[in-house]
Scaffold this active site. Sequence first.
Site, PDB file in Angstrom:
ATOM      1  N   PHE A 182       0.967   8.425   3.417  1.00  0.00           N
ATOM      2  CA  PHE A 182       1.293   9.592   3.688  1.00  0.00           C
ATOM      3  C   PHE A 182      -0.134  10.701   3.852  1.00  0.00           C
ATOM      4  O   PHE A 182      -1.110  10.012   3.528  1.00  0.00           O
ATOM      5  CB  PHE A 182       2.094  10.279   2.664  1.00  0.00           C
ATOM      6  CG  PHE A 182       1.560  10.558   1.433  1.00  0.00           C
ATOM      7  CD1 PHE A 182       0.929  11.795   1.054  1.00  0.00           C
ATOM      8  CD2 PHE A 182       1.581   9.735   0.498  1.00  0.00           C
ATOM      9  CE1 PHE A 182       0.392  12.330  -0.120  1.00  0.00           C
ATOM     10  CE2 PHE A 182       0.956   9.895  -0.728  1.00  0.00           C
ATOM     11  CZ  PHE A 182       0.314  11.177  -1.095  1.00  0.00           C
ATOM     12  N   ALA A 188      -6.757   4.502   0.681  1.00  0.00           N
ATOM     13  CA  ALA A 188      -5.420   4.476   1.554  1.00  0.00           C
ATOM     14  C   ALA A 188      -4.686   5.375   0.524  1.00  0.00           C
ATOM     15  O   ALA A 188      -4.519   5.323  -0.561  1.00  0.00           O
ATOM     16  CB  ALA A 188      -4.697   3.399   1.898  1.00  0.00           C
ATOM     17  N   LYS A 189      -3.870   6.278   1.376  1.00  0.00           N
ATOM     18  CA  LYS A 189      -3.125   7.260   0.568  1.00  0.00           C
ATOM     19  C   LYS A 189      -1.698   6.695   0.531  1.00  0.00           C
ATOM     20  O   LYS A 189      -0.677   6.940   1.318  1.00  0.00           O
ATOM     21  CB  LYS A 189      -2.824   9.004   1.284  1.00  0.00           C
ATOM     22  CG  LYS A 189      -4.092   9.584   0.926  1.00  0.00           C
ATOM     23  CD  LYS A 189      -3.843  11.238   1.429  1.00  0.00           C
ATOM     24  CE  LYS A 189      -2.857  11.653   0.856  1.00  0.00           C
ATOM     25  NZ  LYS A 189      -3.361  12.224  -0.397  1.00  0.00           N
ATOM     26  N   VAL A 190      -1.571   5.696  -0.566  1.00  0.00           N
ATOM     27  CA  VAL A 190      -0.494   4.891  -0.364  1.00  0.00           C
ATOM     28  C   VAL A 190       0.686   5.773  -1.363  1.00  0.00           C
ATOM     29  O   VAL A 190       0.303   6.166  -2.642  1.00  0.00           O
ATOM     30  CB  VAL A 190      -0.672   3.479  -1.167  1.00  0.00           C
ATOM     31  CG1 VAL A 190       0.586   2.762  -1.182  1.00  0.00           C
ATOM     32  CG2 VAL A 190      -1.764   2.888  -0.569  1.00  0.00           C
ATOM     33  N   TYR A 198       0.616   6.725  -6.421  1.00  0.00           N
ATOM     34  CA  TYR A 198       0.524   8.143  -6.890  1.00  0.00           C
ATOM     35  C   TYR A 198       1.472   8.078  -8.413  1.00  0.00           C
ATOM     36  O   TYR A 198       1.348   9.272  -9.062  1.00  0.00           O
ATOM     37  CB  TYR A 198       1.136   8.962  -5.979  1.00  0.00           C
ATOM     38  CG  TYR A 198       0.053   9.459  -5.211  1.00  0.00           C
ATOM     39  CD1 TYR A 198      -0.799  10.704  -5.462  1.00  0.00           C
ATOM     40  CD2 TYR A 198      -0.483   8.960  -4.047  1.00  0.00           C
ATOM     41  CE1 TYR A 198      -1.966  11.073  -4.690  1.00  0.00           C
ATOM     42  CE2 TYR A 198      -1.584   9.116  -3.197  1.00  0.00           C
ATOM     43  CZ  TYR A 198      -2.079  10.097  -3.544  1.00  0.00           C
ATOM     44  OH  TYR A 198      -3.296  10.776  -3.056  1.00  0.00           O
TER      45      TYR A 198
END
Length: 313
Positions: A34, A155-157, A161
Site C-alpha cells: 500500500f 516494500a510497504k507490505v 505493519y
Amino acid sequence: MPTPYAYLRGEIMPLAEAKIGIMTHAFNYGTGVFEGIRGNWNPDDETMYLFRVEDHCRRIRASAKIMQIEIKHSVEEIAALVEKLITMSGFREDVYIRPLAYKSSEVVGVRMHDLEDDLLIFATPFGAYLDTEKGIRCQTSSWRRVDDTSIPARAKVTGIYVNSALAKTEAMHNGFDEAIMLNADGHVSEGSGENVIIYRNGHLVTPAKSDNVLEGITLSTVGEIAQRELGIDLVERTIDRTELDIADEVMLTGTAAHVSAVLEVDRRTIGTGETGPVTKKLQDLFFRAITGRLPQYASWCTPVPMREPVRQA
C-alpha cells in the site's frame, strides 16, 4: 457534505459500497502492499494539494514487484484515479489517500503464486497524526524492526505493519507518543511509521537503507529542502542508539507524521527539551511546500480545486 468515493475491481463507487469478501487472501495473510498519500487542504485558495502523487505511485509499483503482485495500471493511471476520487469526493480538509494492491483471490492457502491481483484506492479525512506543534516523546521499542530477509523492509507490505503496531501500542501503553525501533543489530532503524533524523554537530543524519528502513518520500523531501534552503546535507549512515541521547535535535518524518520534533527518548531530554531551530525551520518550509505556498516546490504538488463536489454521472 462530502461523499467519499473509492476505486475497487476496476470501478468507481461510493466508499460505503466498496467491500471485499472475508476469504480475500490479503485479508487473511497480509499479502498486499500500500501507499499513504497526503491531500493537504489550503483554505486560502480552496485547493487540495496532493503531495508527490507520482512518487507514491512509483513506490507502490516497486513494492508490488517485490511481492509478486501485478498492478496493471501505470504510474500515470494510478495518479489520475487518485485525483479523480478526490475531485468527486469533495473534501475540504486534509485527507489521507490509500492505494492498495493485493492478492484478491478468495482462497485458503499460504502462497504468493497462482492468485488474482487487484488494486483499490480510497480516501478519508485525516488530520494531525502526531503533535507537530508541541513535539513528541518516544520510547525505544522492545520490538525489533523486521529484517529485509524476513519481510522486505523497502516494500510497504500490509502484513509487516503488525511489527509497527506492536511497537506503537507498547509505547503508548507506557505513556509515550511513538516508538523508535532498532534493527536486529541494535542500531536505529525507524519509527512505527516514520523515518528518523538526528541533527548533531551541524549535520543531519538518517539511518542507512541497509538498516531495514523504508525509503521515505517525506524523508527525501526534507533532505532536499534542508540542502536547498539551509545548506545542510542529509547523510545516510548507521546510527547507534546512544546517539539519540546526545543529538542536538531528533525528528520523525512520514506521510502521516509530517515533520515531528522528538523532545524525549526513553525519558531522556533531547537538546533543550524544546523543538530545535533546525527542526522548526524544516517544519515551516515543509508545511508551506505541501500546501502549495512555495513556488519553487510546485512540482511536488498536484492542485485539485474544490469549489463544488463533483458527482458521478
